[in-house]
Scaffold this motif. Structure first.
Motif, PDB file in Angstrom:
ATOM      1  N   LEU A   1       0.833  -1.199   0.000  1.00 31.48           N
ATOM      2  CA  LEU A   1       0.000   0.000   0.000  1.00 31.48           C
ATOM      3  C   LEU A   1       0.866   1.247   0.000  1.00 31.48           C
ATOM      4  O   LEU A   1       2.036   1.208   0.344  1.00 31.48           O
ATOM      5  N   LYS A   2       0.253   2.357  -0.393  1.00 29.70           N
ATOM      6  CA  LYS A   2       0.940   3.643  -0.367  1.00 29.70           C
ATOM      7  C   LYS A   2      -0.063   4.706   0.053  1.00 29.70           C
ATOM      8  O   LYS A   2      -1.282   4.501  -0.026  1.00 29.70           O
ATOM      9  N   LEU A   3       0.458   5.820   0.489  1.00 28.47           N
ATOM     10  CA  LEU A   3      -0.416   6.938   0.825  1.00 28.47           C
ATOM     11  C   LEU A   3      -1.054   7.457  -0.451  1.00 28.47           C
ATOM     12  O   LEU A   3      -0.342   7.770  -1.408  1.00 28.47           O
ATOM     13  N   PRO A   4      -2.377   7.551  -0.508  1.00 27.92           N
ATOM     14  CA  PRO A   4      -3.020   8.071  -1.716  1.00 27.92           C
ATOM     15  C   PRO A   4      -2.797   9.574  -1.841  1.00 27.92           C
ATOM     16  O   PRO A   4      -2.659  10.274  -0.840  1.00 27.92           O
ATOM     17  N   GLU A   5      -2.756  10.059  -3.073  1.00 28.46           N
ATOM     18  CA  GLU A   5      -2.571  11.490  -3.325  1.00 28.46           C
ATOM     19  C   GLU A   5      -3.789  12.302  -2.891  1.00 28.46           C
ATOM     20  O   GLU A   5      -3.664  13.448  -2.492  1.00 28.46           O
ATOM     21  N   LYS A   6      -4.967  11.673  -2.978  1.00 31.67           N
ATOM     22  CA  LYS A   6      -6.207  12.382  -2.640  1.00 31.67           C
ATOM     23  C   LYS A   6      -7.171  11.400  -1.986  1.00 31.67           C
ATOM     24  O   LYS A   6      -7.257  10.247  -2.409  1.00 31.67           O
ATOM     25  N   ILE A   7      -7.882  11.851  -0.950  1.00 34.86           N
ATOM     26  CA  ILE A   7      -8.908  11.031  -0.307  1.00 34.86           C
ATOM     27  C   ILE A   7     -10.198  11.835  -0.236  1.00 34.86           C
ATOM     28  O   ILE A   7     -10.178  13.047  -0.045  1.00 34.86           O
ATOM     29  N   THR A   8     -11.309  11.149  -0.409  1.00 36.89           N
ATOM     30  CA  THR A   8     -12.604  11.811  -0.427  1.00 36.89           C
ATOM     31  C   THR A   8     -13.529  11.196   0.620  1.00 36.89           C
ATOM     32  O   THR A   8     -13.688   9.974   0.665  1.00 36.89           O
ATOM     33  N   ASN A   9     -14.100  12.057   1.450  1.00 38.28           N
ATOM     34  CA  ASN A   9     -15.069  11.679   2.484  1.00 38.28           C
ATOM     35  C   ASN A   9     -14.533  10.676   3.503  1.00 38.28           C
ATOM     36  O   ASN A   9     -15.297   9.869   4.036  1.00 38.28           O
ATOM     37  N   VAL A  10     -13.246  10.734   3.766  1.00 43.26           N
ATOM     38  CA  VAL A  10     -12.644   9.925   4.827  1.00 43.26           C
ATOM     39  C   VAL A  10     -12.423  10.823   6.036  1.00 43.26           C
ATOM     40  O   VAL A  10     -12.815  10.492   7.151  1.00 43.26           O
ATOM     41  N   LEU A  11     -11.802  11.959   5.819  1.00 41.32           N
ATOM     42  CA  LEU A  11     -11.657  12.992   6.845  1.00 41.32           C
ATOM     43  C   LEU A  11     -12.728  14.047   6.616  1.00 41.32           C
ATOM     44  O   LEU A  11     -13.239  14.179   5.501  1.00 41.32           O
ATOM     45  N   HIS A  12     -13.043  14.789   7.635  1.00 36.03           N
ATOM     46  CA  HIS A  12     -13.983  15.907   7.507  1.00 36.03           C
ATOM     47  C   HIS A  12     -13.306  17.162   8.028  1.00 36.03           C
ATOM     48  O   HIS A  12     -12.705  17.159   9.099  1.00 36.03           O
ATOM     49  N   CYS A  13     -13.406  18.229   7.242  1.00 33.23           N
ATOM     50  CA  CYS A  13     -12.743  19.481   7.584  1.00 33.23           C
ATOM     51  C   CYS A  13     -13.356  20.075   8.851  1.00 33.23           C
ATOM     52  O   CYS A  13     -14.580  20.165   8.980  1.00 33.23           O
ATOM     53  N   LYS A  14     -12.485  20.471   9.758  1.00 36.94           N
ATOM     54  CA  LYS A  14     -12.912  21.030  11.046  1.00 36.94           C
ATOM     55  C   LYS A  14     -13.012  22.554  11.017  1.00 36.94           C
ATOM     56  O   LYS A  14     -13.478  23.165  11.962  1.00 36.94           O
ATOM     57  N   ASN A  15     -12.565  23.168   9.930  1.00 37.31           N
ATOM     58  CA  ASN A  15     -12.572  24.622   9.829  1.00 37.31           C
ATOM     59  C   ASN A  15     -14.015  25.109   9.663  1.00 37.31           C
ATOM     60  O   ASN A  15     -14.655  24.810   8.660  1.00 37.31           O
TER      61      ASN A  15
ATOM     62  N   ARG B   1     -15.087  27.895   8.810  1.00 36.65           N
ATOM     63  CA  ARG B   1     -15.224  28.813   7.675  1.00 36.65           C
ATOM     64  C   ARG B   1     -15.060  28.118   6.320  1.00 36.65           C
ATOM     65  O   ARG B   1     -15.173  28.755   5.282  1.00 36.65           O
ATOM     66  N   CYS B   2     -14.782  26.838   6.350  1.00 41.15           N
ATOM     67  CA  CYS B   2     -14.619  26.079   5.107  1.00 41.15           C
ATOM     68  C   CYS B   2     -15.978  25.947   4.409  1.00 41.15           C
ATOM     69  O   CYS B   2     -17.019  25.813   5.061  1.00 41.15           O
ATOM     70  N   ILE B   3     -15.955  25.936   3.095  1.00 45.97           N
ATOM     71  CA  ILE B   3     -17.193  25.815   2.321  1.00 45.97           C
ATOM     72  C   ILE B   3     -17.915  24.497   2.601  1.00 45.97           C
ATOM     73  O   ILE B   3     -19.141  24.422   2.499  1.00 45.97           O
ATOM     74  N   THR B   4     -17.182  23.466   3.040  1.00 45.43           N
ATOM     75  CA  THR B   4     -17.815  22.176   3.328  1.00 45.43           C
ATOM     76  C   THR B   4     -18.715  22.249   4.557  1.00 45.43           C
ATOM     77  O   THR B   4     -19.609  21.422   4.715  1.00 45.43           O
ATOM     78  N   SER B   5     -18.499  23.234   5.435  1.00 47.74           N
ATOM     79  CA  SER B   5     -19.381  23.370   6.596  1.00 47.74           C
ATOM     80  C   SER B   5     -20.675  24.091   6.216  1.00 47.74           C
ATOM     81  O   SER B   5     -21.676  23.978   6.909  1.00 47.74           O
ATOM     82  N   ILE B   6     -20.657  24.813   5.111  1.00 47.71           N
ATOM     83  CA  ILE B   6     -21.850  25.536   4.643  1.00 47.71           C
ATOM     84  C   ILE B   6     -22.591  24.699   3.604  1.00 47.71           C
ATOM     85  O   ILE B   6     -23.806  24.534   3.672  1.00 47.71           O
ATOM     86  N   GLU B   7     -21.877  24.184   2.638  1.00 46.14           N
ATOM     87  CA  GLU B   7     -22.449  23.357   1.570  1.00 46.14           C
ATOM     88  C   GLU B   7     -22.368  21.892   1.994  1.00 46.14           C
ATOM     89  O   GLU B   7     -21.395  21.197   1.724  1.00 46.14           O
ATOM     90  N   GLN B   8     -23.394  21.414   2.672  1.00 45.63           N
ATOM     91  CA  GLN B   8     -23.381  20.079   3.283  1.00 45.63           C
ATOM     92  C   GLN B   8     -23.218  18.938   2.277  1.00 45.63           C
ATOM     93  O   GLN B   8     -22.680  17.896   2.626  1.00 45.63           O
ATOM     94  N   GLU B   9     -23.681  19.130   1.037  1.00 47.65           N
ATOM     95  CA  GLU B   9     -23.609  18.039   0.054  1.00 47.65           C
ATOM     96  C   GLU B   9     -22.239  17.948  -0.619  1.00 47.65           C
ATOM     97  O   GLU B   9     -21.967  17.020  -1.364  1.00 47.65           O
TER      98      GLU B   9
END
Length: 146
Positions: free
Chosen positions: A91-105, A107-115
């Motif tokens: 295995l190797k560290l992937p360059e990009k991961i999706t929906n594994v971590l969630h941004c804690k900021n 002010r991040c757009i992911t906290s406003i745009e839930q989808e």
């Protein structure tokens, strides 16, 4: 000596850091599978002194190797067909991961745009650190969160 039956068709997650198998079991939702899963904790290892092992009798399609590589890229995956080891995946560290971590900021757009997908990009391979694609908030290693 403990004897665990070999599997006919499936895979073995080997070289898991001792004590981490149950966290991987739950994080990868292996408890939701209908197939056989064996967890071996604190097995003797020449390479690591002690290690955990997970054996899964079932299709390889259920495993997301990017997520597994993100969790711990030192794990090896042994692919078994008809009772014979046919491939060993590193295995190797992937360059990009999706929906594994969630941004804690907040002010991040992911906290406003839930989808919106939570996308993190590898920014420090040596330390295994990822940053939010949208706000660049940095997240530590997953083991710190498990």
């Amino acid at each position: 000596m403990l004897n665990i039956d070999s599997i006919r068709n499936g895979f073995v997650l080997d070289h898991i850091q001792a004590g981490r198998a149950m966290a991987i079991y739950h994080y990868l939702n292996l408890d939701e599978l209908e197939c056989q899963v064996a967890i071996i904790k604190n097995a003797r290892s020449n390479k690591m002194e002690r290690k955990d092992i997970i054996k899964v009798e079932g299709s390889l399609d259920i495993m997301d190797f990017d997520v597994l590589g993100f969790i711990d890229h030192n794990i090896t995956v042994d692919i078994i067909k008809d009772g014979v080891l046919v491939e060993k995946k590193e295995l190797k560290l992937p360059e990009k991961i999706t929906n594994v971590l969630h941004c804690k900021n907040p002010r991040c757009i992911t906290s406003i745009e839930q989808e919106l997908d939570h996308v993190f990009v590898l920014t420090d391979r040596k330390n295994g650190l990822y940053s939010c694609q949208y706000c660049e908030e940095q997240q530590g290693k997953l083991w710190e969160k498990l």
